[in-house]
Every structure is written in structure tokens, then in C-alpha cells.
Design a protein around this motif. Sequence first.
Motif, short mmCIF file in Angstrom:
data_model
loop_
_atom_site.label_atom_id
_atom_site.label_comp_id
_atom_site.label_asym_id
_atom_site.label_seq_id
_atom_site.Cartn_x
_atom_site.Cartn_y
_atom_site.Cartn_z
N ILE A 255 -4.39 4.17 0.87
CA ILE A 255 -3.88 5.43 0.32
C ILE A 255 -4.40 5.57 -1.09
N SER A 256 -5.17 6.65 -1.36
CA SER A 256 -5.72 6.91 -2.69
C SER A 256 -6.49 5.70 -3.20
N GLY A 257 -7.27 5.06 -2.34
CA GLY A 257 -8.10 3.95 -2.77
C GLY A 257 -7.38 2.66 -3.04
N ARG A 258 -6.14 2.54 -2.63
CA ARG A 258 -5.39 1.31 -2.85
C ARG A 258 -4.77 0.86 -1.54
N MET A 259 -4.30 -0.38 -1.55
CA MET A 259 -3.67 -0.93 -0.36
C MET A 259 -2.36 -0.21 -0.07
N GLU A 260 -2.17 0.14 1.19
CA GLU A 260 -0.94 0.80 1.62
C GLU A 260 0.24 -0.14 1.42
N SER A 261 1.31 0.35 0.76
CA SER A 261 2.48 -0.48 0.52
C SER A 261 3.28 -0.65 1.81
N PHE A 262 4.18 -1.63 1.80
CA PHE A 262 5.03 -1.85 2.97
C PHE A 262 5.84 -0.60 3.27
N ARG A 263 6.41 0.00 2.23
CA ARG A 263 7.26 1.17 2.43
C ARG A 263 6.45 2.35 2.99
N GLU A 264 5.25 2.53 2.47
CA GLU A 264 4.41 3.62 2.97
C GLU A 264 4.06 3.41 4.44
N LYS A 265 3.75 2.19 4.80
CA LYS A 265 3.44 1.89 6.20
C LYS A 265 4.67 2.12 7.08
#
Length: 235
Positions: free
Chosen positions: A2-12
Motif C-alpha cells: 500500500i503506497s509503496g510500503r508493506m501492508e499492515s496487519f490491520r490493513e490486511k
Amino acid sequence: MISGRMESFREKAVKLLFENQDEKYRDFNNKLIPGIDQNFVIGVRVPKIRAIAKELFREGGYEDFFASLPHEYHEENLLHAMMIELFKDFDKAVFETERFLPYINNWAVCDCFSPKCFKKNKERLLEKILLWIKADDTYTVRFAMKMLMTYFLDDDFKDEYLESVAGVKSEEYYLKMMQAWFFATALAKQYESTVPLLEKHVLPIWVHNKTIQKAIESFRVTDEHKAYLRSLKRK
């Protein structure tokens, strides 16, 4: 990503929840859980959330999610609760339960989880229950009563557990309903110990009558007992 960064647990987690959204179920479910802002209900069926909880729990990395309270969506709370259920370590399950309880804001989240390790650690669990049942928070107290109902109305039953639940004095609807559910279950499992509370009018009238109603509706209460319980209704 997401936006060039690793997807967080919450976002997933939220992404998975929305992928399993059922809008018709959401609209139906909203009627059962009053008081929740409907803008924060996604509409995911419980079996789906349990499956997501197991998947994400296996993957790990949930620590920030557990610490980031309150959550935004109702289903995030359900997911959180169902993940707590999966801890095998009693101390960890209790720690996460106690951190989460103050943020529960409805009966559906409160009633959906019971860590499996609680059953294997009843003596230590009881110590916690007797603290939770004296809390000021509605759903902490409701959770305590539900744990007593789940684990302490069978072989480990003692009359004092009835007294603990009867001792909860509140006009909160969801506490009174839990009391009635508890005592109706107690009538099914420990009738001789429980019926004197109705005979002696120990419970508030509303809880008393709702207990009888629920017991009469239960297939676990004998017809003979149901007939007697009907005679104990109060006006």
C-alpha cells in the motif's frame, strides 16, 4: 503493498473483511445490535470471521492490532475476540482478554468468544471471574457471568456462583438479560439449587420473570419443572 510500503496487519484484516462483505446480512444484523453506528458495520458472517481469525493468527504479526484499541469496525472487534480464543497459553489469553474487555460495546462481541485454554485452567479462571463480575463496565460484568455459565454450572458447580450473579445489581438491559440467561441455564443444570432463588424472590422482578420465560422455552428443562416455574411468575 500500500503506497509503496508493506501492508499492515490491520490493513490486511480489514481488506479480508470487506472481501467477505454481505450487505444483506449487514442490514439484518444491524437490527440485532442497536446502538452501533451502522457506518462501522461491514457485514461479515461469523463463520467467515472465524476463518479469517485462524488464518491471520497462524501468520502472526498481530501485536500492533491487539494494542490499537478501540478498533474502527464492529467486525474488527469480532476478529480480535476470535483471535484471543486461539491462544493456548492461559496467561496470554487472560492478558489479551483484560486488555480488550473495556472496549467491547455490544453483546455480540462480548458473547462470541471463550478462549479454549480457559477450560483447562478453571481454578485460575475463577479468580479472574470473581474480579470481573465486580467491575464497573457493563460488558466486563456480562463476560464474567457468561464464563460462570459456560464453565461452572456442571461438575464444578457451587451455590456461591448463583449468589455472585444474583449480587449484580444493575438496570442495564444487557446485564439483566445475561442474568436471566444464566439462571435459566442453572435451572436446566442445577434445578434444586436454583429454584429457591425464585421461590424466595431473591431476583428483581424483571430478571425473575425473564428467567422463568427462558427456562420454559428451554428443551433442557422438564415439563414438570416448567409447570412449577409457571406458578412462580411474579406481578
